[in-house]
Design an enzyme around this catalytic site. Sequence first.
Site: not given
Length: 255
Positions: A156, A191
């Site tokens: 990532y 989120t």
Amino acid sequence: MANRLNNKVALISGGATGMGGASSRLFAAEGAAVAIVDINAETGNALAAEITKSGGNAIFVKCDVSKASDVEAAVAAVQKQLGAITVLFNHAGTIIIKPFLETSEAEWDRLTDINVKSMYLMTRAVLPQMIAAGGGSIVCTSSISAVAATPMEVAYNTTKGACHMFARAIAVEFRDRNIRCNAVCPGFVKTPHGLREVKELQAHGVDVSEAALAAQQGRICEPEEVARAALFLASDEASFVNGTHLFVDNGFTAI
Ligand code: NAD
């Protein structure tokens, strides 16, 4: 309704939920015609309907941003329905939390396709019409992870480093055609992505407790706080802001 994006057509990839969803609402409230482009058709369609009901202009187009044919079809559909795209928010992305030595080649490739190749595909598809329209603004979602590494996030972190440089390189190559391209770089945000990241890091023994987060960035960031930064970069208020990295992290990367 405010008007910072009047007469703009904005394509928001990953615009169905999280920061993308908050941006879809905000950009529409600021006068843009918004295309929510996402794989999540249920939430994307519901959000487009919600925006339309409250007086905004929004459509949903289903698309997997890692696939060239999907991206080209989505961009053509948006242009046909709303006109030339003058704001592109490359926001769609995901994360794999895993020890580096357990990360498979397929996982590495899939994450790179969704987080990085998507920006290439989407920007390549949109730029010709943006240039023909006289210019526009591209915002790419990078992250604190482009400059601050976390264990279990080698893949990532690497993708976000690439997004960081992608924004800068597009800015330099296209500024003579009135194109601006900047990156927005959030800290930990409330989120589905951010909450999953915290949960999975904790499961791997990485300290992302409330106390650790408080020390790094005070509190968790709200999606709307990132949407407002993206709005600034998208709008003409940022007319001389090009190739920059705007951190929305309450000082996480300043320490
Ligand atoms: P989110 O999970 O709510 O939103 C991601 C959106 O992207 C979803 O609507 C999802 O359906 C969509 N998406 C995922 N894969 C897709 C694909 N292949 N094609 C089309 N759409 C796809 O969470 P979010 O945090 O708003 O968004 C994630 C983005 O934000 C990523 O780019 C991530 O790197 C970045 N980011 C998140 C945080 C955080 O803490 N939440 C911090 C920094 C950066």
